[in-house]
Design a protein around this motif. Structure first.
Motif, PDB file in Angstrom:
ATOM      1  N   UNK A 252       0.834  -1.207   0.000  1.00 50.32           N
ATOM      2  CA  UNK A 252       0.000   0.000   0.000  1.00 50.32           C
ATOM      3  C   UNK A 252       0.869   1.257   0.000  1.00 50.32           C
ATOM      4  N   UNK A 253       1.953   1.229   0.776  1.00 52.25           N
ATOM      5  CA  UNK A 253       2.841   2.397   0.851  1.00 52.25           C
ATOM      6  C   UNK A 253       3.506   2.670  -0.498  1.00 52.25           C
ATOM      7  N   UNK A 254       3.867   1.618  -1.220  1.00 47.01           N
ATOM      8  CA  UNK A 254       4.489   1.804  -2.532  1.00 47.01           C
ATOM      9  C   UNK A 254       3.529   2.492  -3.495  1.00 47.01           C
ATOM     10  N   UNK A 255       2.278   2.033  -3.506  1.00 47.61           N
ATOM     11  CA  UNK A 255       1.290   2.639  -4.400  1.00 47.61           C
ATOM     12  C   UNK A 255       1.030   4.091  -3.996  1.00 47.61           C
ATOM     13  N   UNK A 256       0.878   4.313  -2.704  1.00 45.61           N
ATOM     14  CA  UNK A 256       0.578   5.662  -2.217  1.00 45.61           C
ATOM     15  C   UNK A 256       1.725   6.619  -2.464  1.00 45.61           C
ATOM     16  N   UNK A 257       2.954   6.111  -2.569  1.00 42.19           N
ATOM     17  CA  UNK A 257       4.084   6.992  -2.876  1.00 42.19           C
ATOM     18  C   UNK A 257       3.946   7.582  -4.272  1.00 42.19           C
ATOM     19  N   UNK A 258       3.359   6.830  -5.192  1.00 39.92           N
ATOM     20  CA  UNK A 258       3.129   7.323  -6.553  1.00 39.92           C
ATOM     21  C   UNK A 258       1.912   8.242  -6.590  1.00 39.92           C
ATOM     22  N   UNK A 259       0.865   7.891  -5.838  1.00 43.14           N
ATOM     23  CA  UNK A 259      -0.346   8.713  -5.804  1.00 43.14           C
ATOM     24  C   UNK A 259      -0.863   8.791  -4.374  1.00 43.14           C
ATOM     25  N   UNK A 260      -0.437   9.786  -3.605  1.00 42.45           N
ATOM     26  CA  UNK A 260      -0.856   9.903  -2.202  1.00 42.45           C
ATOM     27  C   UNK A 260      -2.367   9.995  -2.024  1.00 42.45           C
ATOM     28  N   UNK A 261      -3.097  10.428  -3.041  1.00 41.39           N
ATOM     29  CA  UNK A 261      -4.548  10.550  -2.923  1.00 41.39           C
ATOM     30  C   UNK A 261      -5.220   9.208  -2.681  1.00 41.39           C
ATOM     31  N   UNK A 262      -4.549   8.115  -3.048  1.00 37.34           N
ATOM     32  CA  UNK A 262      -5.128   6.785  -2.904  1.00 37.34           C
ATOM     33  C   UNK A 262      -4.966   6.198  -1.501  1.00 37.34           C
TER      34      UNK A 262
END
Length: 437
Positions: A252-262
């Motif tokens: 989850x942290x990896x994805x959120x690093x690309x798009x914090x809105x998620x």
């Protein structure tokens, strides 16, 4: 459809057997039914209520739905309209394709859940007495006599009954892992790739556009569908076990690093890797699409990459072109359809599909460099090269050519409606969902 032979309950005779009730199989079944061809559509699953990865239907598919007179009912189903393809690259937004410049009603990409769409297509085909749909029917092997395919052996899992279905043509429309192609010993011609996509779905406002977001933290694909967003996380091939070992929170942290809105949606809904699926993006192109009594369409003939959302459109175009070759051949010939009578289908579709797959491979090579070797290239150089390429693709003439290629392919396909025998319908088209009580 008729039962023949000494084992009446088990042996059937029909003109065409279609294996696989995905978009290609359902569209082909509907086209053949409209043309008075005895057609049996076989599907291994009991219902359409299962997870599908392909939600995108390009303008070319909309045009074929329109020519089948089902587009209005399709658009009554819950769906999203994607009017532009956009890419956010290292903080800069690029519009690659603008479909709003096309002529309506084929001026958008349809984003829709497949189960209600496939159900609608089958219900429409069942208005014709020459069409039969058999779910829960697993094809195990091909019937071959004197080198020609003359039918299939299958198991009706609901009735626990072995079936022999003889036909003049077997159509493999059963996807990238096609049983028909394997039974025919045809190589799928897969091109190995060095990255994969981890798919998951989270709640959130749909973007109404297929998007790619690339920055120093990774590469993320988006696909809006109603109240959900399908996410694709690109990883180096073979590293999924390592990703799982790090734990779902780290993912989850990896994805959120690309798009914090998620981050809020990820924290709420993505709680286990059981909610993820791994997609092999290796495209493929078989050497043999037809032989006596056999034709392959869709991913059974050519495995599309997910880039550009072309898989469904290519498969549906295959169905329309095969319909145009099969119906006249059935009317003028007797017995099993020869490879030569099916070759016009393959001769037309192979170059068009090859060009799309080559375009996808070019895009995959660029993505592969970012996924597998991005850290080896200094950030300034990597960003400069990527932005220069993106800018070139959005220049007027280039962008228009790309739009037309993605929307309709290099060889736009129309349905041969002159082959239809609509008087054979046993009932009027069913009402659209919004008209049903």
């Amino acid at each position: 459809m008729s039962r023949v032979g000494t084992e009446e309950a088990r042996t059937f005779q029909t003109d065409v057997v279609i294996v696989g009730a995905g978009p290609a199989g359902c569209v082909l079944g509907g086209l053949l039914a409209r043309s008075g061809v005895e057609t049996m559509l076989l599907e291994r699953h009991a219902t359409f209520d299962r997870e599908f990865r392909g939600f995108a239907f390009q303008p070319s598919a909309l045009r074929i739905f329109d020519q089948m007179a089902v587009l209005e009912r399709v658009l009554d189903l819950p769906h999203e309209r994607i009017s532009r393809f956009k890419l956010e690259l290292y903080g800069r937004l690029y519009t690659f394709v603008d479909f709003t410049t096309l002529s309506p009603p084929h001026d958008f990409v349809l984003s829709i859940d497949q189960p209600p769409l496939l159900r609608l297509l089958v219900d429409d085909a069942e208005r014709f007495e020459t069409f039969e749909f058999r779910p829960s029917t697993v094809v195990r092997d091909l019937l071959v006599e004197d080198g020609s395919v003359v039918g299939v052996r299958a198991t009706d899992r609901e009735m626990d009954e072995e079936l022999t279905i003889r036909s003049r043509l077997v159509v493999g429309a059963d996807g990238r892992y096609s049983t028909v192609r394997q039974a025919a010993d045809i190589d799928p011609g897969l091109v190995d790739t060095d990255f994969e996509v981890v798919w998951t779905k989270v709640p959130g406002s749909a973007s109404h556009e297929i998007q790619v977001r690339i920055n120093e933290d990774g590469q993320l694909l988006y696909f809006g569908l109603g109240s959900d967003v399908q996410l694709g996380w690109l990883i180096e091939k073979g590293t999924y076990p390592d990703l799982r070992e790090q734990g779902i929170e780290a993912f989850r942290d990896q994805i959120a690093a690309v798009d914090p809105r998620l981050r809020p949606a990820l924290a709420e809904s993505l709680t286990s890797f059981d909610q993820c699926s791994l997609l092999d993006v290796s495209p493929g192109f078989t050497d043999e699409w037809v032989r006596d009594g056999l034709a392959l369409i869709g991913d059974a003939a050519h495995v599309a990459s997910p880039l550009g959302g072309q898989g469904n459109a290519l498969a549906i175009q295959d169905a329309a072109v095969l319909h145009a070759a099969v119906v006249p051949a059935l009317r003028r010939e007797s017995g099993v359809l020869s490879a030569s009578s099916l070759e016009p289908y393959a001769a037309r579709r192979r170059p068009a599909v090859r060009r799309i797959l080559d375009m996808q491979l070019l895009g995959q090579r660029a993505i592969s460099m970012l996924v597998t070797r991005g850290d080896d290239i200094p950030a300034v150089i990597r960003q400069t090269i990527a932005k220069a390429g993106a800018t070139a693709a959005t220049v007027g003439p280039v962008s228009r050519r790309l739009r037309d290629l993605i929307a309709f392919g290099p060889d736009p396909v129309d349905v041969e409606t002159a082959l239809f025998d609509l008087e054979s319908a046993t009932e009027d088209p069913p009402p659209s969902p919004n008209q049903q009580s």
